[in-house]
Design an enzyme around this catalytic site. Structure first.
Site, short mmCIF file in Angstrom:
data_model
loop_
_atom_site.label_atom_id
_atom_site.label_comp_id
_atom_site.label_asym_id
_atom_site.label_seq_id
_atom_site.Cartn_x
_atom_site.Cartn_y
_atom_site.Cartn_z
N SER A 1 3.01 -2.55 10.48
CA SER A 1 4.45 -2.60 10.76
C SER A 1 5.09 -3.92 10.34
O SER A 1 5.94 -4.47 11.06
CB SER A 1 4.73 -2.32 12.23
OG SER A 1 4.29 -1.03 12.57
N GLY B 1 2.59 -1.41 4.38
CA GLY B 1 2.60 0.03 4.15
C GLY B 1 4.01 0.53 3.89
O GLY B 1 4.56 0.36 2.80
N GLY C 1 1.76 2.16 11.00
CA GLY C 1 2.41 3.45 10.77
C GLY C 1 3.57 3.75 11.68
O GLY C 1 3.90 2.98 12.59
N HIS D 1 -9.82 1.27 4.65
CA HIS D 1 -8.56 1.42 5.38
C HIS D 1 -8.79 2.33 6.59
O HIS D 1 -9.55 3.30 6.52
CB HIS D 1 -7.49 2.01 4.46
CG HIS D 1 -6.12 1.94 5.05
ND1 HIS D 1 -5.69 2.84 6.00
CD2 HIS D 1 -5.11 1.05 4.88
CE1 HIS D 1 -4.46 2.52 6.37
NE2 HIS D 1 -4.08 1.43 5.70
N GLU E 1 -7.12 4.65 7.78
CA GLU E 1 -6.83 6.08 7.55
C GLU E 1 -8.02 6.77 6.88
O GLU E 1 -8.17 7.98 6.99
CB GLU E 1 -5.54 6.22 6.73
CG GLU E 1 -4.32 5.91 7.59
CD GLU E 1 -3.09 5.46 6.83
OE1 GLU E 1 -3.05 5.58 5.59
OE2 GLU E 1 -2.17 4.96 7.49
N GLU F 1 -5.91 -5.28 10.24
CA GLU F 1 -4.93 -4.23 10.48
C GLU F 1 -5.25 -3.53 11.80
O GLU F 1 -6.01 -2.55 11.83
CB GLU F 1 -4.99 -3.20 9.35
CG GLU F 1 -4.61 -3.75 8.00
CD GLU F 1 -3.88 -2.71 7.17
OE1 GLU F 1 -2.75 -2.99 6.76
OE2 GLU F 1 -4.42 -1.61 6.96
N ASN G 1 0.87 -1.18 0.00
CA ASN G 1 0.00 0.00 0.00
C ASN G 1 0.91 1.22 0.00
O ASN G 1 1.48 1.57 1.03
CB ASN G 1 -0.91 -0.02 1.23
CG ASN G 1 -1.76 1.23 1.35
OD1 ASN G 1 -1.83 2.04 0.43
ND2 ASN G 1 -2.41 1.40 2.50
N TRP G 2 1.02 1.83 -1.18
CA TRP G 2 1.94 2.98 -1.30
C TRP G 2 1.38 4.24 -0.64
O TRP G 2 2.10 5.23 -0.50
CB TRP G 2 2.21 3.28 -2.78
CG TRP G 2 3.13 2.32 -3.46
CD1 TRP G 2 3.76 1.24 -2.91
CD2 TRP G 2 3.54 2.37 -4.83
NE1 TRP G 2 4.54 0.61 -3.86
CE2 TRP G 2 4.42 1.28 -5.05
CE3 TRP G 2 3.26 3.22 -5.90
CZ2 TRP G 2 5.01 1.02 -6.29
CZ3 TRP G 2 3.83 2.96 -7.14
CH2 TRP G 2 4.71 1.88 -7.33
N LYS G 3 0.09 4.22 -0.31
CA LYS G 3 -0.56 5.42 0.27
C LYS G 3 -0.31 6.62 -0.65
O LYS G 3 -0.37 6.47 -1.86
CB LYS G 3 -0.09 5.64 1.70
CG LYS G 3 -0.26 4.37 2.56
CD LYS G 3 -0.10 4.61 4.02
CE LYS G 3 -0.27 3.29 4.76
NZ LYS G 3 -0.23 3.45 6.22
#
Ligand code: PEP
Length: 253
Positions: A212, A233, A170, A94, A96, A164, A8-10
């Site tokens: 992580s 991530g 993160g 997600h 976020e 997650e 997941n490149w965000k």
């Protein structure tokens, strides 16, 4: 089932040029992989240029979609747009995005819209913190039920679930989950899916761990925690580190 490793490149990287370079580097790392499937969920604007590379080894995914098919929805992208840009899958729910107001109802609509567009939804679930006894279990069970209840079984078998735990995601995370915590939740998720859709359907749904993940702990989740893959991530922004994780999924070492 083959292990599934999804990056997941965000909101990274900042230029198409850098996205193409990172993708090509990931493809190089994945070239000899036979026992794992590899995918990268990139920002929407990079999907077309990455798809134009016509690489078979690494699939493309998006990070969100909107449930409407077309119309006056400024800034949104439909399932068809994403699929027509070369993506095969899309992250839904997600944490976020949930943190910025996405509700369980929105997420249920997005899962359906993804399936209607023939995209695999990667449904993210996970508790914010580990509070009282077993609260995380009822929380994740409720999230899964809200997102998937009523889905026809044939559709459910095209879903991927990513566990997650928010506290493990993160830079600010103090630690990843342990393999014991992962195993507990793989069992809880599989049991909930069986309850919603029958056991054979539940067994066909890949369950990923995210939070992580790095080259050191990937093996624990893939081979000791009952997970069918990983959602990665930060570590997916280094082709070398992501390649190491992919090789672990491939060889078990
Ligand atoms: C994520 O946000 O999906 C994630 C797993 O992030 P990280 O690997 O950076 O914790």
């Amino acid at each position: 089932m083959k292990k599934l490793i999804v990056g997941n490149w965000k909101m990274n990287p900042q230029t198409t040029r850098d996205a193409v370079k990172l993708f090509k580097d990931v493809v190089r790392e994945a070239r000899t992989i036979t026992k794992a499937s590899v995918a990268v969920c990139a920002p929407d604007m990079y999907l077309n240029p990455l798809a134009a590379l016509k690489e078979k080894k690494v699939s493309l995914g998006a990070q969100d979609l909107f449930w409407e098919k077309e119309g006056a929805f400024t800034g949104e992208a439909s399932g068809a747009m994403i699929a027509n840009s070369g993506a095969k899958m899309v992250i839904v729910g997600h944490s976020e995005r949930r943190a910025r107001g996405e509700s369980d109802e929105d997420i249920a609509r997005k899962v359906k819209a993804a399936l209607a567009a023939k995209l695999i939804p990667i449904l993210c679930v996970g508790e914010r913190e580990r509070a009282g006894e077993g609260e995380h279990i009822s929380f994740v069970t409720a999230q899964l039920t809200a997102a998937l209840k009523g889905l026809p079984r044939v559709d459910a078998s095209h879903v991927v679930v990513a566990y997650e735990p928010i506290w493990a995601i993160g830079k600010q995370a103090k630690r990843s989950a342990t393999k014991e915590e992962g195993l507990e939740m793989a069992i809880v998720i599989r049991r909930t899916l069986a309850h919603l859709f029958t056991r054979p359907v539940a067994e066909s749904i890949p369950i990923l761990y995210g939070g992580s993940v790095d080259e050191k702990n990937a093996k624990d989740f893939l081979f000791d925690a009952g997970m069918d893959g990983l959602l990665v991530g930060r570590a997916s922004l280094s082709a070398k580190t992501f390649g190491g994780i992919v090789r672990t999924a491939n060889t078990g070492i």
